[in-house]
Design an enzyme around this catalytic site. Structure first.
Site, PDB file in Angstrom:
ATOM      1  N   CYS A 178      30.637  34.006 -25.403  1.00  0.00           N
ATOM      2  CA  CYS A 178      29.185  33.654 -26.076  1.00  0.00           C
ATOM      3  C   CYS A 178      29.409  32.337 -26.699  1.00  0.00           C
ATOM      4  O   CYS A 178      30.044  32.096 -27.677  1.00  0.00           O
ATOM      5  CB  CYS A 178      28.878  34.644 -27.093  1.00  0.00           C
ATOM      6  SG  CYS A 178      27.261  34.058 -27.760  1.00  0.00           S
ATOM      7  N   CYS A 181      27.372  31.919 -29.846  1.00  0.00           N
ATOM      8  CA  CYS A 181      28.076  32.489 -31.101  1.00  0.00           C
ATOM      9  C   CYS A 181      29.229  31.752 -31.635  1.00  0.00           C
ATOM     10  O   CYS A 181      29.551  31.782 -32.849  1.00  0.00           O
ATOM     11  CB  CYS A 181      28.441  34.066 -30.549  1.00  0.00           C
ATOM     12  SG  CYS A 181      27.371  34.930 -29.685  1.00  0.00           S
ATOM     13  N   ASP A 182      30.029  31.354 -30.586  1.00  0.00           N
ATOM     14  CA  ASP A 182      31.598  30.937 -31.273  1.00  0.00           C
ATOM     15  C   ASP A 182      31.849  29.529 -30.911  1.00  0.00           C
ATOM     16  O   ASP A 182      32.766  29.007 -31.647  1.00  0.00           O
ATOM     17  CB  ASP A 182      32.655  31.689 -30.307  1.00  0.00           C
ATOM     18  CG  ASP A 182      32.389  33.352 -30.395  1.00  0.00           C
ATOM     19  OD1 ASP A 182      32.064  33.733 -31.834  1.00  0.00           O
ATOM     20  OD2 ASP A 182      32.756  33.987 -29.570  1.00  0.00           O
TER      21      ASP A 182
END
Ligand code: NAP
Length: 358
Positions: A178, A181-182
């Site tokens: 992701c 997300c990261d």
């Protein structure tokens, strides 16, 4: 709890993405007082669905570029602004914010809309189901049994990894599925990164990562992208993205201290291997439907997605249990199609209740 006879729910919705909230809005407006199990990060389902991990949503009808932030703030209670991201800097026109709705904002709006009509929401998982008799029985993560006349399964799907043992070793230390997300983490900033896959997700993730990375290698096992034409153009025109065709990742390398430091790539045509130094590898190779909690009690297709038994209906293999969104869709997988099928599932549940429990 329970809004039917003897504490039996009329409609329980499992899932909190666009399918779950749309089903809730429709069921609530039909006065069925739906109960939504939102899921927790402990289980396979993602609270607020995959859109919670998405940045701009540009293709959801009704949400064009514009001052979406003002719209969101006017629609969502002040005490629920806490997880809305700030308007991105530099996205202004005539002094007003000018950008697309963020995935999490869209989900918060849908949730609020469902709450406004009397939906009840529980922040827990359903971990097992009994569809053998009526009412259906659902086991919650906290050890409760919920009884329901109808159930709408809208648990979505989750991202796949490559399945390499060395990939497992560096998960959350350079390996991710992701980018949204990261990707902004310090370890990826101004570094060369790898995205694996050739679909819309891979292009989207690679494009997003170019905001932080010095360069992104898009590693695809074939010589042609599966992504839509507009997304393909986005990748091919981006000077920071280097296409790496006919190539697979064979191994992730690194150390305890530094996490991932390189991937071993293999050209599938000539079998040649090379080591590519990288601080991050992002798998964007498709999804797996979140059905484990059903323990095989609903029929699935050969890819494991819930089987819908009747064209243009949300019926599953058990009468009174309906499916909506990505958990039953390996083909369209869009926020708008999920929302549409959530609406359909609520209408199907309403008609089922009128017929069987009217
Ligand atoms: P996808 O379309 O199924 O693409 C998966 C990609 O991963 C394919 O290119 C596939 O290669 C590759 N792949 C699969 N398993 C692999 C493995 N083990 N090793 C290496 N490569 C592997 O999945 P997606 O990109 O997640 O998209 C899913 C759906 O969501 C699509 O309908 C897409 O349009 C939609 N979506 C839309 C947007 C958007 O419009 N903004 C963004 C994201 C996703 P092959 O091509 O060789 O099969």
């Amino acid at each position: 709890m329970g809004n039917g006879p003897e504490g039996i729910e009329k409609v329980v919705i499992i899932g909190s993405g666009p399918a779950g909230w749309s089903a809730a809005i429709y069921a609530a407006r039909a006065n069925l007082k739906p109960l939504v199990y939102e899921g927790t990060p402990k289980a396979e389902m993602i609270p607020l669905g995959q859109l919670a991990y998405t940045t701009e949503v540009e293709n959801y009808p009704g949400f064009p570029f514009g001052n979406i932030r003002a719209f969101v703030e006017s629609a969502v209670d002040d005490d629920r602004h806490y997880n809305l991201p700030p308007a991105p800097k530099g996205h202004e026109k005539n002094g007003q914010p000018h950008y697309a709705v963020q995935g999490v904002e869209l989900m918060e709006l849908m949730k609020q809309q469902a709450l406004n009509f009397g939906t009840r929401v529980v922040g827990d998982d359903i971990i097992d189901v009994d569809f053998d008799g009526k009412p259906f029985k659902l086991q919650t993560g906290e050890g409760k049994t919920v009884q329901a006349l109808t159930v709408i399964v809208a648990t979505g799907a989750r991202a796949n990894y490559l399945g390499l043992p060395s990939e497992e070793q560096y998960k959350n230390r350079g390996v991710s599925a992701c980018a949204v997300c990261d990707g902004a983490l310090p370890r990826f900033r101004n570094k060369e990164l790898v995205v694996v896959g050739g679909g819309d997700s891979a292009v989207e993730e690679a494009t997003y990562l170019t905001n932080f990375a010095s360069k992104v290698y898009l590693v695809h096992r074939r010589d042609e992208l599966r992504a839509s034409k507009i997304m393909q153009k986005r990748a091919l025109d981006n000077p920071k993205i280097e296409m790496t065709w006919n190539t697979v990742v064979e191994e992730c390398k690194g150390s305890d201290k530094d996490g991932l430091t390189a991937v071993v790539l293999k050209n599938v045509n000539d079998g040649k291997r090379r080591e590519l130094p990288t601080a991050g590898m992002f798998a964007a190779i498709g999804h797996t439907p979140n059905t484990a909690f059903l323990n095989g009690k609903l029929a699935t297709n050969d890819k494991g997605y819930l089987k819908l038994t009747t064209p243009f209906r949300t019926y599953t293999s058990v009468a009174g249990v309906f499916a909506a969104g990505d958990v039953a869709d390996d083909y369209y997988r869009q926020a708008i199609t999920s929302a549409g099928s959530g609406c359909m599932a609520a209408l199907d549940a309403e008609r089922y209740l009128a017929e069987h429990h009217g």
